[in-house]
Structure formats: C-alpha cells, structure tokens
Design a protein around this motif. Sequence first.
Motif, mmCIF file in Angstrom:
data_model
loop_
_atom_site.group_PDB
_atom_site.id
_atom_site.type_symbol
_atom_site.label_atom_id
_atom_site.label_comp_id
_atom_site.label_asym_id
_atom_site.label_seq_id
_atom_site.Cartn_x
_atom_site.Cartn_y
_atom_site.Cartn_z
ATOM 1 N N ALA A 63 0.913 -1.178 -0.093
ATOM 2 C CA ALA A 63 0.007 0.178 -0.081
ATOM 3 C C ALA A 63 1.022 1.178 -0.085
ATOM 4 C CB ALA A 63 -0.984 0.076 1.290
ATOM 5 N N ASP A 64 0.629 2.013 -0.959
ATOM 6 C CA ASP A 64 1.392 3.445 -0.969
ATOM 7 C C ASP A 64 0.991 4.134 0.155
ATOM 8 O OD1 ASP A 64 3.046 2.993 -3.562
ATOM 9 O OD2 ASP A 64 0.930 3.119 -4.373
ATOM 10 N N VAL A 65 2.053 4.843 0.814
ATOM 11 C CA VAL A 65 1.698 5.821 1.900
ATOM 12 C C VAL A 65 2.634 7.079 1.553
ATOM 13 C CG1 VAL A 65 0.822 4.117 3.550
ATOM 14 C CG2 VAL A 65 3.170 4.558 3.666
ATOM 15 N N SER A 66 2.663 8.133 2.584
ATOM 16 C CA SER A 66 3.378 8.851 2.757
ATOM 17 C C SER A 66 4.009 8.997 4.100
ATOM 18 C CB SER A 66 2.828 10.413 2.265
ATOM 19 O OG SER A 66 1.807 10.976 3.216
ATOM 20 N N TRP A 67 5.233 9.803 4.353
ATOM 21 C CA TRP A 67 5.706 10.051 5.656
ATOM 22 C C TRP A 67 4.654 10.700 6.542
ATOM 23 C CZ3 TRP A 67 8.451 6.878 7.650
ATOM 24 C CH2 TRP A 67 9.713 6.512 7.182
ATOM 25 N N GLU A 68 3.835 11.887 5.833
ATOM 26 C CA GLU A 68 2.802 12.528 6.787
ATOM 27 C C GLU A 68 1.886 11.636 7.230
ATOM 28 O OE1 GLU A 68 5.213 14.920 4.443
ATOM 29 O OE2 GLU A 68 4.092 13.208 3.853
ATOM 30 N N GLN A 69 1.277 10.345 6.485
ATOM 31 C CA GLN A 69 0.363 9.239 6.866
ATOM 32 C C GLN A 69 0.887 8.323 8.077
ATOM 33 O OE1 GLN A 69 -0.244 8.179 2.763
ATOM 34 N NE2 GLN A 69 -2.468 8.700 3.161
ATOM 35 N N VAL A 70 2.097 8.242 8.205
ATOM 36 C CA VAL A 70 2.573 7.196 8.742
ATOM 37 C C VAL A 70 2.357 7.423 10.195
ATOM 38 C CG1 VAL A 70 4.601 6.021 9.888
ATOM 39 C CG2 VAL A 70 4.434 6.575 7.204
ATOM 40 N N PRO A 71 2.261 8.549 10.998
ATOM 41 C CA PRO A 71 1.781 8.346 12.355
ATOM 42 C C PRO A 71 0.613 8.221 12.621
ATOM 43 C CG PRO A 71 3.459 10.462 11.796
ATOM 44 C CD PRO A 71 3.041 9.753 10.379
ATOM 45 N N SER A 72 -0.382 8.184 11.544
ATOM 46 C CA SER A 72 -1.787 8.024 11.973
ATOM 47 C C SER A 72 -1.955 6.411 11.838
ATOM 48 C CB SER A 72 -2.476 8.488 10.534
ATOM 49 O OG SER A 72 -2.380 8.119 9.308
ATOM 50 N N TYR A 73 -0.877 5.758 11.683
ATOM 51 C CA TYR A 73 -0.977 4.079 11.888
ATOM 52 C C TYR A 73 -0.130 3.860 12.873
ATOM 53 C CZ TYR A 73 -2.662 4.319 7.171
ATOM 54 O OH TYR A 73 -3.486 4.887 5.987
ATOM 55 N N PRO A 74 -0.449 4.235 14.287
ATOM 56 C CA PRO A 74 0.336 3.880 15.492
ATOM 57 C C PRO A 74 0.783 2.394 15.500
ATOM 58 C CG PRO A 74 -1.992 4.157 15.935
ATOM 59 C CD PRO A 74 -1.826 4.557 14.647
ATOM 60 N N ALA A 75 1.965 2.250 16.056
ATOM 61 C CA ALA A 75 2.504 0.923 16.146
ATOM 62 C C ALA A 75 3.365 0.959 17.478
ATOM 63 C CB ALA A 75 2.955 0.375 14.943
ATOM 64 N N ASP A 76 3.413 -0.433 17.950
ATOM 65 C CA ASP A 76 4.408 -0.684 19.080
ATOM 66 C C ASP A 76 5.687 -1.052 18.762
ATOM 67 O OD1 ASP A 76 2.530 0.025 21.443
ATOM 68 O OD2 ASP A 76 1.441 -1.600 20.196
ATOM 69 N N ILE A 77 5.693 -1.811 17.648
ATOM 70 C CA ILE A 77 7.028 -2.414 16.763
ATOM 71 C C ILE A 77 6.976 -1.832 15.488
ATOM 72 C CG2 ILE A 77 8.276 -4.338 16.216
ATOM 73 C CD1 ILE A 77 6.657 -6.108 18.647
#
Length: 321
Positions: A247-261
């Motif tokens: 799935a294509d994403v941007s760095w601006e979108q990454v924080p909207s996908y919270p992850a522990d690892i």
Amino acid sequence: MKFTRAAAQLTALLGAAAVVATGCSTAESTPTAHPSDGEGWSYTTGYGNTITLDAAPKRIVVDAYSAAALWDYGIRPAGIFGYGITGGQATGNADVSTMTIVGNDGEMNMEALADLDPDLVIGYGNSDDPTSWTWWDEPMADKVNTVAPFTAVKFSGVPLPDVLTEYRNLAEALGGDGDAAKADKAAFDANSDRIRKVAAERPDISLLPLNGDSSSLYTGTTKLAQLGYLSGLGVNFSGPDGDTGWADVSWEQVPSYPADIVMQYVRSHEAFAASPVFVRLPAVTAGQVIDWDDKRPNTYGNYAAWFAEVATAMENAREVA
C-alpha cells in the motif's frame, strides 16, 4: 536426456519460439512427482500443469528464490537467474559461485542458458501462465521454453506453509532429501506456536511493516504470504490493507498508523535513518524495531530464525502506540 540439444536450442530461440505443451491448470492442485522408473519423469505443479520428461532431470536452472529453497535439500543447480543474486539477499545458504549466472534481475541471457543445456528451468510462476516466470513477458517465456520446460512454483496468493511444502515436494522429485530440513521444520512450527501464544496474550501489541527509499514509501499488507501467515497466528498489523501486497503511503500518513513495533525493510535502513518522521516514531525511539524482508529465502530454517526474532520483539515490547 536433454529437452533439446544446445545448438538446436539456440537456433530455435532466434526464430519463432514454441511453447512447451502442458496440461490444464487448476489452482487447487497438489504438487506431485513421479521419479523416473524407466518410463519417464513427471511433476505436477501447484498450478495443476504437468511437466513430463523422458528421464529424471539432472541439470536445472533456477531463480534465486528457488536456489535458496532447494539448496537445503541437497539440490545443486547448474545455473541461476533473477532478483536477489548479488549480496545474497534471496539466495540463503546456496553457494552462487557454484552456479552459472544466466541472468540478473528481470533479464535472461538466452545464449548462456542454451549453453548450459538444462533439463528444467524453475522459478516463481505467473498466475496467468504457469509456463512463465512471473517477471517475463510472453516472448521471453516462449524462448526459455524452447530450451527447457519452465516449472513454476506457485507463490502468489498462497499461504506461506504451502510455498515451503511445494519446494520440499519439488526437491524430493529432483532427488533431494525431504528429511534434510526436518529439524528446521520443527523449529518453524515451534516458533509459529510461540508467536501465536504471545499474540493471544498481548493482542494490543501492533506492528507496522514499512518499506521504502528516498522517493517512495510502502506498507506491507497481509496479502504478502509471510504477513498473511503471521496475521493468521494473531499478529496485529497497523497500516492500510488492500488487494495487493503493498500500500502506498506518505511519511505524513505514517503517524496515523500507530504501532508498538516497527518492521524496517532490510534495504531501507539508509533512507529511513534520514527521515525525521521515522526517527521520531514512538516505536523507533523506544528501540522496538526489527528487520523484515518479503523476499527472504523460502526455507524452514530461515523463517524459524526470523519468527524467533518476531516472537522476542512481541514478548519484550512496551506499549507505546
């Protein structure tokens, strides 16, 4: 036994190439083989088409992924082609120096292939044409099949254990030792159970699989065999899903996908280290980052070792998302 002699092969491939005839394809078929007993040799692939020769194949040419998978069963290919040859990214324990490289990445050197005079060419299959490598166009597939029949391994849309099983079946059909990876298979199963256990105990732990370079960024989805398998064990993945493996994403979108690892693709270290977003992700600042590679060798041993890393990361992770 040879499919056709090298000189005749080269002449044929310079002209109009004829595709080797195969049986009908059915996606649900189980790969089977019938070693030569004086009446020929045949192998039915995961696509359902059957490869038939007048004797058991002795000289084979394989893509890098198949070299890695078959090597652990004692199969020693004469030639190799495909992606991941350099740097050992995809070849695992296979010793590339013992094989002739007949193509790198998506290319194939037809003269080099014909000179090897192989009995079979083996690699990842094309869902639309099981007589073709997944990255070849039709003309290239036709040319290769004039040299030796292409034997496809079904990997797309197939559960990870099925891919590993097909390679074991194919290795046995080629005369390999199917029990050679018995201990690795036991470790694979044990570490799968370990992941299943920690996923059940810590269902809120989430993992984000990232892959990218200076110009593009992707998240892996559960359509990739390894991520789909882990998801089936209960692993909770963050990020968008979809109908394809990426799935294509941007760095601006990454924080909207919270992850522990965070799962960091093996070839993305340099690009990610230069990203101000990546280095500030909570999982990254907490040191909860593991490597991953969807092109890792399809061997029980390789996956068992990586599954141990995944399990350890999940067992020790703090919830930071």
